[in-house]
Design an enzyme around this catalytic site. Structure first.
Site, short mmCIF file in Angstrom:
data_model
loop_
_atom_site.label_atom_id
_atom_site.label_comp_id
_atom_site.label_asym_id
_atom_site.label_seq_id
_atom_site.Cartn_x
_atom_site.Cartn_y
_atom_site.Cartn_z
N PRO A 83 0.83 -1.20 0.00
CA PRO A 83 0.00 0.00 0.00
C PRO A 83 0.87 1.26 0.00
O PRO A 83 1.82 1.37 0.77
CB PRO A 83 -0.79 -0.13 1.31
CG PRO A 83 -0.79 -1.59 1.62
CD PRO A 83 0.55 -2.09 1.13
N GLU A 84 0.56 2.19 -0.88
CA GLU A 84 1.32 3.43 -0.99
C GLU A 84 0.42 4.59 -0.61
O GLU A 84 -0.66 4.39 -0.05
CB GLU A 84 1.89 3.55 -2.40
CG GLU A 84 2.83 2.39 -2.74
CD GLU A 84 3.44 2.47 -4.13
OE1 GLU A 84 3.23 3.47 -4.83
OE2 GLU A 84 4.12 1.50 -4.53
N LYS A 101 2.86 7.50 4.61
CA LYS A 101 2.05 6.28 4.58
C LYS A 101 1.57 5.88 5.98
O LYS A 101 1.16 4.74 6.21
CB LYS A 101 2.81 5.14 3.91
CG LYS A 101 3.06 5.39 2.43
CD LYS A 101 3.50 4.16 1.67
CE LYS A 101 4.93 3.78 1.99
NZ LYS A 101 5.41 2.65 1.16
N ARG A 161 14.37 -2.59 -7.00
CA ARG A 161 12.93 -2.60 -7.29
C ARG A 161 12.73 -2.70 -8.80
O ARG A 161 13.47 -2.10 -9.57
CB ARG A 161 12.26 -1.31 -6.78
CG ARG A 161 12.50 -1.01 -5.31
CD ARG A 161 11.87 -2.04 -4.40
NE ARG A 161 10.42 -2.02 -4.47
CZ ARG A 161 9.64 -1.20 -3.77
NH1 ARG A 161 10.18 -0.29 -2.96
NH2 ARG A 161 8.32 -1.27 -3.88
#
Length: 274
Positions: A2-3, A57, A261
């Protein structure tokens, strides 16, 4: 993971049900997630929830006895339930915040990389004080971005994902923003021009705003508090589309590991200067 848009979606989903409510109890089934769950949470019975907010976040529940900081980690999600229709907790349901009105905020996290923390004042908590500006705030300007990029040899994708520079631009939205700005993810940040910084700042804000409107991006674990998925995945331009045609030019989307990433880009729309 979740961002920022997913956390903002959670905030908007739960705020109307929790703001102004009184905490009956907080049920802790797992004492340690990424860090041990703050012992202060066990003493929150009777505390009134004054407001909710988001920083980066972190979802922050402000109460008259301090602030609860919730981080969803890699796979966390929040669901609203009602005690009048009890739902048995699963093995991944680690925390329940229960109000006197019978509303249950349930935290589920299969990988247990999230966090439930307590602070007297969230803005003074060490994890919060070191954060860069919010990407949708007035302090995140193209001039700020340009000045911060000087003498930075790191790839621009890693640069905009650095929470010391700007918060909340995670892997999905970094790839999407760089595509929209026509900037190759491996370009050294110090080589960004002022014009590119204007474009990049504008598209970061546009991409995040659109993702929030769509309810975030559901790729695997994320769901909204009402159980619905996020719909931004349906309009992704490059992320997760390796080998598929670019929606703008037809060139095949490429993927490369940058900063550990996966990064997605169109080699034609985002050329790397020689």
């Amino acid at each position: 993971m979740p961002e920022l848009p997913e956390v903002e979606t959670c905030l908007r989903g739960i705020e109307p049900y929790l703001a102004g409510q009184t905490i009956q109890q907080i049920v802790i089934r797992t004492p340690k997630l990424r860090w041990p769950i703050s012992a202060e949470l066990c003493a929150m019975s009777g505390a009134k929830i004054l407001a909710l907010s988001r920083r980066a976040k972190y979802l922050i529940i402000h109460t008259e006895r301090g602030d609860i900081l919730v981080h969803l980690g890699m796979s966390g999600s929040l669901t609203l339930l009602n005690s009048s229709q009890p739902t048995k907790a699963s093995k991944h349901d680690h925390v329940d915040l229960i109000t006197e009105a019978g509303i249950i905020l349930r935290y589920n996290d299969p990988r247990k990389f999230g966090a439930w923390l307590w602070a007297k004042q969230a803005e003074n908590y060490p994890l919060i004080t070191k954060l860069g500006p919010e990407p949708l705030s007035d302090t995140f300007t193209s001039d700020y971005l340009f000045k911060k990029s000087r003498n930075k040899t790191v790839a621009v994708k890693n640069f905009i994902m650095n929470n010391d520079i700007v918060v909340g631009v995670g892997n999905i939205y970094a790839s999407e923003s760089l595509f929209m700005a026509g900037v190759h993810p491996e370009l050294a940040a110090q080589n960004l021009t002022e014009k590119q910084c204007v474009q990049l700042r504008n598209v970061i804000q546009a991409v995040l705003t659109k993702a929030i409107i769509q309810g975030g991006t559901t790729l695997k674990d994320f769901t909204q508090p009402d159980g619905k998925p996020g719909y931004f995945a349906q309009v992704l331009q490059v992320y997760g589309r390796k080998g598929e045609e670019c929606r703008e030019c037809g060139t095949l989307i490429q993927a490369k590991v940058i900063g550990q990433r996966n990064s997605y880009f169109c080699p034609d729309c985002q050329p790397l200067p020689k």
